[in-house]
Design an enzyme around this catalytic site. Sequence first.
Site, PDB file in Angstrom:
ATOM      1  N   TYR A 210       0.827  -1.215   0.000  1.00 18.97           N
ATOM      2  CA  TYR A 210       0.000   0.000   0.000  1.00 18.97           C
ATOM      3  C   TYR A 210       0.860   1.263   0.000  1.00 18.97           C
ATOM      4  O   TYR A 210       0.398   2.349   0.356  1.00 18.97           O
ATOM      5  CB  TYR A 210      -0.937   0.010   1.212  1.00 18.97           C
ATOM      6  N   SER A 211       2.102   1.141  -0.433  1.00 16.66           N
ATOM      7  CA  SER A 211       3.086   2.212  -0.302  1.00 16.66           C
ATOM      8  C   SER A 211       2.768   3.436  -1.155  1.00 16.66           C
ATOM      9  O   SER A 211       2.613   3.350  -2.375  1.00 16.66           O
ATOM     10  CB  SER A 211       4.466   1.663  -0.704  1.00 16.66           C
ATOM     11  N   ASN A 212       2.737   4.608  -0.503  1.00 19.13           N
ATOM     12  CA  ASN A 212       2.611   5.868  -1.242  1.00 19.13           C
ATOM     13  C   ASN A 212       3.805   6.065  -2.177  1.00 19.13           C
ATOM     14  O   ASN A 212       3.664   6.584  -3.283  1.00 19.13           O
ATOM     15  CB  ASN A 212       2.553   7.050  -0.270  1.00 19.13           C
TER      16      ASN A 212
END
Length: 300
Positions: A63-65
Amino acid sequence: MEEAPLQKLEDELLQKQGVELWVKREDLLHPHISGNKWRKLKYNLQEARRQGHHTLLTFGGAYSNHIAATAAAGQEYGFKTIGIIRGEEHLPLNPTLSFATSCGMQLHYISREKYKLKADPDFLEGLQQQFGQVYLLPEGGTNLLAVKGCTEIVQDIPIKYDYICSAMGTGGTLAGIVAGLEGEKQVLGFPALKGGAFLKQEVEELVQAYSGYTYCNLQLITEYHFGGYAKVKPELLAFMEEFRQKHHIPLEPVYTGKMMFGLFDLIREGFFARGSRIVAVHTGGLQGNAGFKERLGLQV
């Protein structure tokens, strides 16, 4: 690239406590490379081009920005992108990874044990052999070029203020803010991690490596992690929704929601002297809200 305007909040609590709160809307810099991720990537993209690289390789969770922002930046500025993703593949892809692949990013999954080697020179050399001569971006995008980009956050704040606040992940954004201020103002960092006090030393080391100086104007506020990284509680989500309705500013629950919750709590407790003017940096990351909606059924 868009501007990051300052937005003054009007709130009964602020009036009662006699403080001003302004939000620096870094989330509006770019629709997909938002906030601190744009700041961190800016000079890295220039350096990758200067070195003649055509491919960016970086690391992140599902879910990394940073993964989403790197993929978008690659598509916009003509780089191929490779994402080394922690953990196993899950299909269908979540919104973050689906967006990354839509931007052309190749995803490669590695075990959590192997992922711990992400800064190990031998492991990185193996990736260079596997993928060719790629430009390596660390997890979260934090390196000295990222710090340089984040110093610019404080260069276009046209008002006088006493405190500047930001959420913290790897510490790169705070390092840039501290280095950019050169010892002036008070800087408050809100770690998203449980037990995030260790980040103070990491920020100080980054600032020293970047500028050659050590400053004493950084304080970490460590008690608003809500159980740990990417963990949420109903009171946080309720605060975020009320904040969005009242101030028309969306937050996300990993970073900015926790920072703003903590900031309002400190204001309520009288942490800031009357007459204080505070700037809170909205570091973006709103792409993660789609994943929270999908994963937990949350309305964020």
